[in-house]
Scaffold this motif. Structure first.
Motif, PDB file in Angstrom:
ATOM      1  N   ASP A  66       0.804  -1.140   0.063  1.00 10.82           N
ATOM      2  CA  ASP A  66       0.142  -0.088   0.208  1.00 10.82           C
ATOM      3  C   ASP A  66       0.924   1.286   0.105  1.00 10.82           C
ATOM      4  O   ASP A  66       0.528   2.243  -0.688  1.00 10.82           O
ATOM      5  N   LYS A  96       0.761  -6.675   3.475  1.00  9.95           N
ATOM      6  CA  LYS A  96       0.319  -7.426   2.436  1.00  9.95           C
ATOM      7  C   LYS A  96       0.884  -7.160   0.913  1.00  9.95           C
ATOM      8  O   LYS A  96       0.966  -5.891   0.762  1.00  9.95           O
ATOM      9  N   TYR A 138       0.500  -7.006  -3.296  1.00  9.60           N
ATOM     10  CA  TYR A 138      -0.485  -6.785  -4.668  1.00  9.60           C
ATOM     11  C   TYR A 138       0.139  -7.035  -5.699  1.00  9.60           C
ATOM     12  O   TYR A 138       0.289  -6.425  -6.473  1.00  9.60           O
ATOM     13  N   PRO A 191      -6.830 -10.391  -7.938  1.00  8.98           N
ATOM     14  CA  PRO A 191      -7.203 -11.139  -6.641  1.00  8.98           C
ATOM     15  C   PRO A 191      -7.672 -12.581  -6.962  1.00  8.98           C
ATOM     16  O   PRO A 191      -8.237 -12.826  -8.034  1.00  8.98           O
ATOM     17  N   ARG A 224     -10.424  -7.468   3.504  1.00  7.21           N
ATOM     18  CA  ARG A 224      -9.545  -7.417   2.676  1.00  7.21           C
ATOM     19  C   ARG A 224      -8.146  -7.971   2.852  1.00  7.21           C
ATOM     20  O   ARG A 224      -7.267  -8.556   1.971  1.00  7.21           O
ATOM     21  N   PHE A 266      -3.529 -11.893  -3.108  1.00  7.73           N
ATOM     22  CA  PHE A 266      -3.217 -11.037  -4.041  1.00  7.73           C
ATOM     23  C   PHE A 266      -1.862 -11.627  -4.422  1.00  7.73           C
ATOM     24  O   PHE A 266      -1.281 -10.966  -5.758  1.00  7.73           O
ATOM     25  N   ASP A 267      -0.998 -12.320  -3.813  1.00  3.42           N
ATOM     26  CA  ASP A 267       0.250 -12.592  -4.116  1.00  3.42           C
ATOM     27  C   ASP A 267       0.333 -13.930  -4.568  1.00  3.42           C
ATOM     28  O   ASP A 267      -0.529 -15.034  -4.164  1.00  3.42           O
TER      29      ASP A 267
END
Length: 451
Positions: free
Chosen positions: A105, A127, A129, A133, A166, A171-172
């Motif tokens: 982020d 997290k 990204y 997703p 979320r 996402f990885d």
């Protein structure tokens, strides 16, 4: 594919580069009326010259190599030069650098500077990204009392779907590390130049030729390619019952997105240049350029994805694609159950069901050809003296014909492919004839700002 691509000019062929920001037709010809970047090529070489260049980053990935060999001969007023160049840029992928492996982020508190990263509960770390997703379903239900509305993931600890915030959405993915941040490119060039006296056209007149061939191949790896699947009242939906309706959206990752381009480009010029008795110079040349390009990418077919999502019950609890039931159908459609794909851990390019992938994936290809012919003649020289310097002028004519023929894949033309909308054929010809003149008039000399 175009008339001008500076990457096609071999570096071993370059003597120097001149940049002027104002008009310079009197020196450079027709197209220099508003400025010019002029790449001056070597005119002669007597002997053999070669170079090898290697760039190897210490951490690996993104290496580049270049090699060239030139040889020429000079006999009296005649000279000829021939050379070959090779260049290769190797790929660098997200996984090659630690700082590219996790897109975060990176939002911060303006007062304290503290990062507002979403923390992954599985690792306790910020997290990442890096991919579309994965492994959850966005569902909308008329009966939210089912407790499965909003974004749901499959939880193997309870053997059921549940709502997740979320931070729990994955996402990885390891496949994301294969995405290129530096794309591989390979170029091979062959060039030749020559000059020789043409005394029949006057003292100092000479003929010349230029030849250049270039082949370029480039590839891109875009990482995991997302496929958006939208199902309404699917018989496999865990969020639907006969009391209402359910609309589910999920992102499937069936394959790696790739694209490529290959262009063959050739250009030749034949001309003569010299001086008149009054000191004015003249130049006449004809030229031809041609490029033949091909391109492609890995996509999926929207029409076949729709076919897989539209299912009918052909026996109690048995479903098939509706298109398979039509007269004359070859029955090759595979009904898709995204819930089972996500639940069983198959939502990745490595594990996606092969029969479904073979049905929807499509290798797109297209071609572009471009050609140009021109003829140009001009004269230039000194007219008379001004107090601030010599007044110079250039007068010339040029004729040019250019044509293009771009043929996208037939399915791209019909709008059936991912990666953008439909694109039609681009085909046409342009003819240009021009007469040009430029006068260089010096107004000031040896004063402030005008030396």
């Amino acid at each position: 594919v175009s008339a001008v691509d500076l990457n096609t000019i071999p570096t071993s062929m370059i003597e120097r580069i001149e940049i002027l920001k104002d008009g310079a037709s009197s020196v450079y010809g027709a197209d220099a009326v508003s400025g010019v970047i002029n790449i001056i090529t070597k005119k002669e070489l007597d002997g053999v010259r070669g170079n090898v260049w290697i760039n190897a980053p210490s951490e690996g990935g993104g290496e580049a190599t270049s090699a060239n060999l030139s040889f020429g001969a000079k006999r009296g007023d005649a000279s000829f030069l021939f050379g070959i160049d090779y260049f290769e840029q190797f790929s660098m992928q997200l996984g090659d650098r630690e700082w590219t492996q996790c897109a975060r982020d990176l939002a911060r508190d303006l007062e304290t500077g503290e990062e507002w990263n979403t923390i992954d509960p599985a690792t306790g770390m910020p997290k990442c990204y890096d991919a579309p997703p994965l492994d959850y379903v966005i569902n909308y239900s008329e009966f939210p009392t089912t407790g499965r509305e909003s974004r749901s993931i499959w939880d193997p600890t309870i053997g059921d779907w549940r709502v997740a915030d979320r931070s729990e959405h994955p996402f990885d993915h390891p496949s994301a590390d294969r995405k290129n941040i530096v794309n591989p490119v390979k170029r091979v060039s062959v060039h030749s130049l020559g000059y020789w006296p043409m005394r029949a056209l006057g003292t100092g007149a000479e003929g010349y030729y230029e030849f250049l061939y270039n082949n370029r191949r480039s590839d891109q790896d875009w990482g995991p390619k997302g496929l958006l699947s939208g199902l309404i009242d699917s018989p496999w939906s865990p969020f639907y019952n006969d009391q209402g309706w359910a609309e589910d959206t999920s992102t499937l990752i069936p394959y790696m997105g790739t694209s490529w381009q290959e262009v063959d480009w050739v250009r030749g010029v034949l001309g003569a240049t010299g001086e008149f008795a009054n000191g004015w110079s003249w130049d006449f040349s004809v030229g031809y350029g041609y490029s033949d390009g091909a391109y492609g990418s890995t996509e999926h077919r929207h029409d076949r994805v729709s076919n897989m999502e539209n299912v009918v019950e052909i026996a109690p609890g048995v479903y098939d694609c509706a298109v398979n039931q039509l007269p004359g159908s070859d029955g090759d459609c595979m009904p898709i159950n995204p819930y089972a794909i996500i639940r069983d851990g198959l939502n990745s390019p490595e594990n996606f069901p092969r029969d479904i992938l073979d049905y929807i994936r499509y290798d797109e290809s297209g071609s572009t050809t471009y050609d140009q012919q021109f003829v140009m003649a001009y004269v230039s020289g000194d007219m008379f003296e001004f107090p601030a310097g010599t007044v110079r002028a250039v007068l010339g004519v040029e004729g040019r014909r250019e044509s293009i023929d771009d043929e996208p894949d037939s399915l791209r033309q019909e709008g059936y492919l991912s990666g953008g909308g439909p694109r039609g054929v681009t085909k046409g010809t342009m003819k240009v004839g021009e007469v040009f003149a430029e006068v260089e008039l010096p107004l000031l000399r040896d004063v402030i700002a005008a030396q």
